[in-house]
Design an enzyme around this catalytic site. Structure first.
Site, PDB file in Angstrom:
ATOM      1  N   HIS A 279       0.844  -1.192   0.000  1.00  0.00           N
ATOM      2  CA  HIS A 279       0.000   0.000   0.000  1.00  0.00           C
ATOM      3  C   HIS A 279       0.876   1.237   0.000  1.00  0.00           C
ATOM      4  CE1 HIS A 279      -3.707   2.284   0.589  1.00  0.00           C
ATOM      5  NE2 HIS A 279      -2.926   3.133   1.229  1.00  0.00           N
TER       6      HIS A 279
ATOM      7  N   ASP B  74     -14.750   2.696   6.944  1.00  0.00           N
ATOM      8  CA  ASP B  74     -13.642   3.402   6.303  1.00  0.00           C
ATOM      9  C   ASP B  74     -14.040   3.927   4.936  1.00  0.00           C
ATOM     10  OD1 ASP B  74     -10.741   4.146   5.952  1.00  0.00           O
ATOM     11  OD2 ASP B  74     -11.047   2.794   4.251  1.00  0.00           O
TER      12      ASP B  74
ATOM     13  N   ARG C 257     -13.149  12.495   3.943  1.00  0.00           N
ATOM     14  CA  ARG C 257     -11.846  13.126   4.125  1.00  0.00           C
ATOM     15  C   ARG C 257     -11.397  13.836   2.857  1.00  0.00           C
ATOM     16  NH1 ARG C 257      -8.478   8.396   4.985  1.00  0.00           N
ATOM     17  NH2 ARG C 257      -6.722   9.842   5.029  1.00  0.00           N
TER      18      ARG C 257
ATOM     19  N   SER D  28      -7.202   4.189   8.397  1.00  0.00           N
ATOM     20  CA  SER D  28      -7.868   3.907   7.122  1.00  0.00           C
ATOM     21  C   SER D  28      -7.149   2.792   6.376  1.00  0.00           C
ATOM     22  CB  SER D  28      -7.901   5.170   6.263  1.00  0.00           C
ATOM     23  OG  SER D  28      -8.374   4.889   4.966  1.00  0.00           O
TER      24      SER D  28
ATOM     25  N   LYS E  68      -8.405  -1.612   6.410  1.00  0.00           N
ATOM     26  CA  LYS E  68      -8.674  -2.348   5.166  1.00  0.00           C
ATOM     27  C   LYS E  68      -7.683  -3.491   4.968  1.00  0.00           C
ATOM     28  CE  LYS E  68      -8.599   1.138   2.232  1.00  0.00           C
ATOM     29  NZ  LYS E  68      -8.553   2.400   2.978  1.00  0.00           N
TER      30      LYS E  68
END
Length: 435
Positions: free
Chosen positions: A91, A170, A177, A192, A196
């Site tokens: 990520h 989320d 956001r 966040s 996930k």
């Protein structure tokens, strides 16, 4: 007697600089998920969190509450040819021109590792992986859990949207956001991402935490703090997690924009592409393969021998796309040229990202469509010499009235002087559980 909570009290608690209790966190996430805490109330709480922060206990509880708002996936039973498949994901915290997921997922999968890459859409000036891939004709982001499992077993890589039942809290907060100026909050970013990724069920995770003008974390200290929090959250949840701190002071590669970045990613998969994109792709692939227990290999080999490209083609086709279809091309373009001669000392990543966003590559409102063809192409990198009139940037859009806003963003983005900058790696440091 059970605790009684209300949104205004929770907001005021954080507004006044106090820590939220576990009960308050559990309640507000559940109530927001089910609609009894409204968007304007959650927006106020998000702003209070951005301004006041959270301690490690609060962040861990917030992450767990969001993760527990939906289902958890399980990839422990993935098999290919009778053998168990290891899973590893990556990520990125987002940056300008950050298309690394596109070549990275098929590259790692080409070594026999399953890569379940659940991705998102653009936040502010940073592009979203799903927005990029939707520039490919026919490609679809939404897959069922059964389709994800089947594709991992047959192809080895999947890049898709997180399902509606995976950390739904989320998903709702992520969209808020983006449009309320609260993207940059370290607690909200950490929770966040990790809610996930933990719910996703991957066995290992490598984080690419960006730092610099084009990242949400402008300072190395903030980026390191974010990385350490996420690494701690992942490992506490049983996911083997590490992070790379990487530079985002200048755009990554030579493109910012959805179709433009897909084309650059395909160049990398074909054994070419900008050196910094290749460097970071290979560095992250090495970290992911190491996390999966695969050592003694050079990820760059599968870029040059075509194996990563084969997985890319199979992955795109499996999701309904045509990897050989022409990508969208903007109807309008405009070139920005150098006004002085010299050497390019820096290129401001934020300026390029904002320009691409203003040209239509990003969104200003939740759910807004993006232009697949819009964006910015860079003709120079830091260290290049230019003469007066040489092209610096080309802007692309389907709506030419956007050029003025794009040009304004790019004014002064390329600093031309007399001193060539020192060549530096994109990778700054590695953060592990023992850091």
């Amino acid at each position: 007697m059970p605790e009684i909570h209300d949104a205004v009290t929770v907001i005021a608690t954080k507004r006044d600089g106090h820590a939220l209790t576990d009960g308050q966190i559990d309640w507000v996430i559940d109530a927001f998920t089910h609609g009894s805490v409204h968007a304007e109330q959650m927006s106020a709480l998000a702003m209070a969190i951005l301004l006041r922060g959270m301690n490690r206990r609060e962040i861990a509880r917030w992450t767990a509450a969001m993760m527990n708002s939906g289902e958890r996936m399980d990839f422990t039973h993935l098999r290919r040819d009778g053998k168990k498949l290891k899973t590893v994901d990556k990520h990125s915290t987002g940056g300008v021109g950050d298309k690394i997921t596109l070549p990275l997922a098929p590259l790692v999968a080409s070594f026999g590792v399953a890569v379940p890459q659940l991705s998102g859409r653009g936040l502010g000036h940073t592009g979203g992986t799903l927005d990029k891939l939707e520039a490919i004709a026919g490609w679809r982001a939404d897959l069922t859990n059964d389709e994800i499992v089947a594709q991992l077993e047959s192809v080895g890589a999947v890049i898709c949207a997180a399902g509606a039942t995976l950390a739904p809290a989320d998903k709702k907060l992520y969209a808020l956001r983006d449009v309320t100026g609260t993207v940059e909050s370290i607690p909200l970013i950490a929770s966040s991402i990790m809610s996930k990724k933990i719910a996703e069920g991957t066995g290992a995770l490598v984080l690419d935490v960006k730092v610099g003008s084009g990242a949400f974390m402008k300072s190395e200290a903030d980026a390191r703090e974010l990385a350490e929090i996420m690494v701690e959250l992942g490992n506490q949840a049983g996911v083997h997690t590490s992070a790379l701190l990487t530079s985002m002071s200048e755009p990554l590669g030579l493109t910012a924009g959805n179709a433009l970045e897909v084309a650059e990613s395909v160049d990398v998969l074909a054994g070419g592409g900008p050196p910094d994109v290749v460097e970071l792709t290979v560095a992250l692939a090495a970290a992911m393969l190491d996390a999966a227990g695969i050592t003694g290999v050079d990820p760059a080999d599968n870029l040059s021998n075509g194996k990563a490209m084969d997985v890319w083609d199979a992955m795109i086709r499996a999701q309904g796309g045509d990897p050989r279809a022409p990508l969208p091309v903007a109807a309008e373009s405009e070139v920005i040229r150098a006004q002085t001669a010299g050497v390019v000392e820096t290129i401001d990543a934020m300026a390029v990202g904002v320009a691409a966003w203003r040209l239509g590559a990003g969104r200003e409102r939740q759910g807004e469509a993006v232009q697949a063809e819009a964006g910015v192409k860079l003709h120079v990198s830091a260290g290049d010499r230019v003469a007066v009139g040489d092209p610096l940037f080309t802007m692309y859009t389907g709506t030419p009235q956007r050029f003025a806003a794009g040009s304004a963003a790019l004014a002064g983005a390329a600093v031309i002087g007399s001193t060539a900058p020192q060549a530096r790696s994109r990778v700054i440091d590695r953060v592990t559980v023992n850091t």
